[in-house]
Design an enzyme around this catalytic site. Structure first.
Site, PDB file in Angstrom:
ATOM      1  N   ARG A  47      30.305  37.769  38.940  1.00 45.12           N
ATOM      2  CA  ARG A  47      31.395  37.218  39.752  1.00 45.12           C
ATOM      3  C   ARG A  47      30.855  36.984  41.155  1.00 45.12           C
ATOM      4  O   ARG A  47      30.865  37.858  42.000  1.00 45.12           O
ATOM      5  CB  ARG A  47      32.558  38.206  39.784  1.00 45.12           C
ATOM      6  CG  ARG A  47      33.743  37.746  40.633  1.00 45.12           C
ATOM      7  CD  ARG A  47      34.896  38.731  40.502  1.00 45.12           C
ATOM      8  NE  ARG A  47      36.031  38.377  41.320  1.00 45.12           N
ATOM      9  CZ  ARG A  47      36.168  38.757  42.601  1.00 45.12           C
ATOM     10  NH1 ARG A  47      35.219  39.492  43.191  1.00 45.12           N
ATOM     11  NH2 ARG A  47      37.235  38.407  43.299  1.00 45.12           N
ATOM     12  N   SER A 118      42.974  36.254  33.614  1.00 43.73           N
ATOM     13  CA  SER A 118      43.738  37.187  34.464  1.00 43.73           C
ATOM     14  C   SER A 118      45.219  36.858  34.317  1.00 43.73           C
ATOM     15  O   SER A 118      45.599  35.698  34.457  1.00 43.73           O
ATOM     16  CB  SER A 118      43.370  36.994  35.938  1.00 43.73           C
ATOM     17  OG  SER A 118      42.005  37.167  36.137  1.00 43.73           O
ATOM     18  N   LYS A 147      39.143  42.497  46.551  1.00 45.92           N
ATOM     19  CA  LYS A 147      39.594  41.103  46.435  1.00 45.92           C
ATOM     20  C   LYS A 147      40.762  40.951  47.406  1.00 45.92           C
ATOM     21  O   LYS A 147      41.754  41.677  47.296  1.00 45.92           O
ATOM     22  CB  LYS A 147      40.029  40.812  44.993  1.00 45.92           C
ATOM     23  CG  LYS A 147      40.644  39.422  44.763  1.00 45.92           C
ATOM     24  CD  LYS A 147      41.015  39.256  43.288  1.00 45.92           C
ATOM     25  CE  LYS A 147      41.975  38.113  43.018  1.00 45.92           C
ATOM     26  NZ  LYS A 147      41.381  36.800  42.885  1.00 45.92           N
TER      27      LYS A 147
HETATM   28  C1  LIG Z   1      38.614  40.941  40.957  1.00 46.66           C
HETATM   29  C2  LIG Z   1      39.872  41.720  41.081  1.00 46.66           C
HETATM   30  N1  LIG Z   1      41.052  41.289  40.513  1.00 46.66           N
HETATM   31  C3  LIG Z   1      42.090  42.110  40.705  1.00 46.66           C
HETATM   32  S1  LIG Z   1      41.592  43.459  41.657  1.00 46.66           S
HETATM   33  C4  LIG Z   1      39.972  42.916  41.756  1.00 46.66           C
HETATM   34  C5  LIG Z   1      38.913  43.662  42.495  1.00 46.66           C
HETATM   35  C6  LIG Z   1      38.504  44.904  41.757  1.00 46.66           C
HETATM   36  O1  LIG Z   1      37.494  45.517  42.513  1.00 46.66           O
HETATM   37  P1  LIG Z   1      37.410  47.102  42.646  1.00 46.66           P
HETATM   38  O2  LIG Z   1      37.047  47.639  41.281  1.00 46.66           O
HETATM   39  O3  LIG Z   1      36.310  47.309  43.668  1.00 46.66           O
HETATM   40  O4  LIG Z   1      38.757  47.559  43.121  1.00 46.66           O
HETATM   41  C1  LIG Z   2      40.132  38.596  38.801  1.00 46.83           C
HETATM   42  C2  LIG Z   2      39.744  39.207  37.658  1.00 46.83           C
HETATM   43  C3  LIG Z   2      40.679  39.950  36.866  1.00 46.83           C
HETATM   44  N1  LIG Z   2      40.275  40.571  35.720  1.00 46.83           N
HETATM   45  C4  LIG Z   2      38.983  40.475  35.338  1.00 46.83           C
HETATM   46  C5  LIG Z   2      38.605  41.203  34.053  1.00 46.83           C
HETATM   47  F1  LIG Z   2      38.525  42.520  34.309  1.00 46.83           F
HETATM   48  F2  LIG Z   2      37.412  40.759  33.620  1.00 46.83           F
HETATM   49  F3  LIG Z   2      39.533  41.005  33.128  1.00 46.83           F
HETATM   50  N2  LIG Z   2      38.053  39.794  36.005  1.00 46.83           N
HETATM   51  C6  LIG Z   2      38.355  39.133  37.164  1.00 46.83           C
HETATM   52  N3  LIG Z   2      37.480  38.483  37.791  1.00 46.83           N
END
Ligand SMILES: Cc1ncsc1CCOP(=O)(O)O
Ligand SMILES: C=C1C=NC(C(F)(F)F)=NC1=N
Ligand SMILES: [Mg+2]
Length: 217
Positions: A47, A118, A147
């Site tokens: 990502r 998602s 994020k």
């Molecule tokens: C990509 C994404 N989508 C929802 S939360 C998130 C970030 C998750 O990152 P972390 O595991 O560091 O909280």
């Molecule tokens: C925004 C996101 C939400 N969920 C996931 C996953 F965990 F792979 F399902 N990946 C992402 N990049």
């Protein structure tokens, strides 16, 4: 090659490491990934997003390098958002968000490769299933600063509610998950957990992955 079976998908979702070059502090992401896989990571998502993310040839080269680490360990390699890159690398699958265009369109482009979407509510979940998703990413289940533009925190119990609404596709929880709160994700009936920070910023990525794997034993 046929579409992945649900039980195999659930096994792959157990410890789903997600990262790009901007998520790791000092060390090389390829080294972090190799250590995390040694610790029990079951699936990896490349990502490459946000400030300082690489693009073009640099992104492709990094993707190739990380895919090689996964292939050596027989861990499937998923690409976030970038369907063209996924096809160029012959990745094992793609993950897209609600704002990344139609999942049905992506399914047509990627054939039987793994497709993750998602989703944040029953309607989005049902649409993703109709469009041919193999798994759903649901979250953020806990607060996260990784994020910036996430939807509201839904809590791990939200996944149990999706089950009650008849959503039985494999689901992976995401958002603020670490070894201490991972047990709540299991209680919330998710099939797996996904993390960025808990592994990418760990002093010992192998130990971090091992601790997350423990929760499923
Ligand atoms: C990509 C994404 N989508 C929802 S939360 C998130 C970030 C998750 O990152 P972390 O595991 O560091 O909280
Ligand atoms: C925004 C996101 C939400 N969920 C996931 C996953 F965990 F792979 F399902 N990946 C992402 N990049
Ligand atoms: Mg996206």
């Amino acid at each position: 090659m046929a579409r992945i079976r649900a039980d195999k998908m659930r096994a792959l979702l157990k410890v789903y490491f997600i990262s790009g070059s901007t998520n790791t502090a000092e060390t090389e992401l390829a080294n972090v990934l190799a250590q995390a896989i040694a610790g029990g990571v079951t699936l990896f998502q490349f990502r490459e997003k946000g400030r300082g993310a690489c693009s073009g040839a640099g992104k492709t080269a990094l993707g190739k390098k990380l895919q090689a680490v996964c292939q050596k360990a027989n861990v499937p390699f998923i690409v976030n958002d970038d369907v063209a890159l996924a096809l160029e690398l012959d990745a094992d699958g793609v993950h897209i968000g609600q704002e990344d265009g139609s999942a049905a369109e992506v399914r047509r482009k990627i054939g039987d490769r793994i497709l993750g979407v998602s989703t944040h509510n029953v309607a989005e979940a049902k649409q993703a299933i109709a469009d041919g998703a193999d798994y759903l990413g649901v979250g953020p289940v806990f607060a996260t600063s990784t994020k910036a533009d996430t939807r509201a925190v839904c809590g791990p119990e939200f996944i149990a509610r999706l089950r009650e609404e008849g959503i039985h596709l494999p689901i992976v929880a995401i958002g603020g998950i670490h070894a201490k709160n991972a047990v709540e994700v299991v209680a919330g009936k998710a099939d797996g957990l996904s993390v960025i920070t808990a592994i990418s910023n760990a002093a010992d990525p192998k130990a971090a992955a091992q601790q997350l794997s423990q929760v499923w034993k």
